[in-house]
Motif scaffolding. Structure first.
Motif, mmCIF file in Angstrom:
data_model
loop_
_atom_site.group_PDB
_atom_site.id
_atom_site.type_symbol
_atom_site.label_atom_id
_atom_site.label_comp_id
_atom_site.label_asym_id
_atom_site.label_seq_id
_atom_site.Cartn_x
_atom_site.Cartn_y
_atom_site.Cartn_z
ATOM 1 N N SER A 7 -7.239 3.620 -1.756
ATOM 2 C CA SER A 7 -6.845 3.989 -2.929
ATOM 3 C C SER A 7 -5.383 4.487 -2.806
ATOM 4 O O SER A 7 -5.009 5.617 -2.400
ATOM 5 N N PRO A 8 -4.355 3.467 -2.927
ATOM 6 C CA PRO A 8 -2.778 3.674 -2.779
ATOM 7 C C PRO A 8 -2.473 4.766 -3.522
ATOM 8 O O PRO A 8 -1.211 5.174 -3.683
ATOM 9 N N HIS A 9 -3.134 5.011 -4.792
ATOM 10 C CA HIS A 9 -2.580 5.732 -5.798
ATOM 11 C C HIS A 9 -2.867 7.385 -5.569
ATOM 12 O O HIS A 9 -2.214 8.069 -6.041
ATOM 13 N N GLU A 10 -3.655 7.557 -4.447
ATOM 14 C CA GLU A 10 -3.813 8.893 -3.921
ATOM 15 C C GLU A 10 -2.916 9.141 -2.856
ATOM 16 O O GLU A 10 -2.973 10.607 -2.570
ATOM 17 N N VAL A 11 -2.093 8.636 -2.460
ATOM 18 C CA VAL A 11 -1.042 9.034 -1.442
ATOM 19 C C VAL A 11 0.297 8.820 -1.933
ATOM 20 O O VAL A 11 0.687 7.986 -2.974
ATOM 21 N N LYS A 12 1.479 9.319 -1.379
ATOM 22 C CA LYS A 12 2.957 9.091 -1.725
ATOM 23 C C LYS A 12 3.608 9.228 -0.468
ATOM 24 O O LYS A 12 3.239 9.831 0.614
ATOM 25 N N ILE A 13 4.868 8.608 -0.326
ATOM 26 C CA ILE A 13 5.682 8.644 0.793
ATOM 27 C C ILE A 13 6.457 9.886 0.439
ATOM 28 O O ILE A 13 7.102 10.242 -0.521
ATOM 29 N N THR A 14 6.645 10.653 1.583
ATOM 30 C CA THR A 14 7.547 11.801 1.467
ATOM 31 C C THR A 14 8.304 12.039 2.684
ATOM 32 O O THR A 14 8.055 11.201 3.901
ATOM 33 N N GLN A 117 7.433 3.770 -5.807
ATOM 34 C CA GLN A 117 7.399 2.987 -6.963
ATOM 35 C C GLN A 117 6.870 1.496 -6.222
ATOM 36 O O GLN A 117 5.994 0.855 -6.721
ATOM 37 N N CYS A 118 7.555 1.112 -5.177
ATOM 38 C CA CYS A 118 7.158 -0.224 -4.482
ATOM 39 C C CYS A 118 5.720 0.128 -3.843
ATOM 40 O O CYS A 118 4.843 -0.879 -3.908
ATOM 41 N N PHE A 119 5.591 1.197 -3.474
ATOM 42 C CA PHE A 119 4.171 1.340 -2.712
ATOM 43 C C PHE A 119 3.266 1.189 -3.478
ATOM 44 O O PHE A 119 2.163 0.990 -3.076
ATOM 45 N N GLN A 120 3.244 1.814 -4.812
ATOM 46 C CA GLN A 120 2.163 2.063 -5.749
ATOM 47 C C GLN A 120 2.003 0.734 -6.431
ATOM 48 O O GLN A 120 0.946 0.230 -6.614
#
Length: 120
Positions: A7-14, A117-120
C-alpha cells in the motif's frame, strides 16, 4: 519502488538536509545548528540556548566553534564583562546563514512534495 509496496499510500518519502565538507569529515550547517543560532538570538547567550535545546554547554560551544572556524567570518561573537556580564550575538553572516539555510530547506521540502506526488 511503489510497485514493491502493498500500500504505497501508507508511506512517504522524507529526508533531512545539511551542509558538510565534501569529504564528509565535518558538518557545517543543519537543522540543529540553525536552531542553536536562533536560540542564541532569542536568549543572547550560548548557555541559555543550550539549556533550551536540552544540550550541554560544551556541546553548544563546540557547535558554535565548528561553524565559526568553517565560515569566512564568525557567525557568533561572545562579549565578556560589562554591567550585565556580557553576552553573545549572532553576526550578520550568521543571520545570512540562517536565511540561506531556510531558503534551501524550503526548496528541499518542495522537492520532497513533488517526489511524494509522483510516488503516490
Amino acid at each position: 519502488m511503489k510497485n514493491l509496496l502493498a500500500s504505497p499510500h501508507e508511506v512517504k518519502i522524507t529526508g533531512a538536509i545539511w551542509i558538510e565538507r565534501q569529504d564528509g569529515s565535518e558538518r557545517f550547517l543543519g537543522k540543529g545548528r540553525i536552531q542553536l543560532l536562533q536560540l542564541i538570538i532569542e536568549h543572547g547567550s550560548i548557555s541559555k540556548a543550550a539549556k533550551a535545546m536540552e544540550m550541554s554547554y560544551k556541546r553548544a560551544w563546540d557547535l558554535v566553534n565548528s561553524m565559526n572556524s568553517q565560515a569566512q567570518k564568525p557567525f557568533v561573537i561572545t562579549q565578556t564583562g560589562g554591567k550585565s556580564g556580557g553576552g553573545t550575538i549572532v553576526t550578520e553572516e550568521g543571520l545570512q546563514a540562517i536565511e540561506d539555510y531556510k531558503a534551501l530547506q524550503a526548496r528541499f521540502q518542495a522537492f520532497l512534495l513533488q517526489e511524494n506526488q509522483c510516488f503516490q
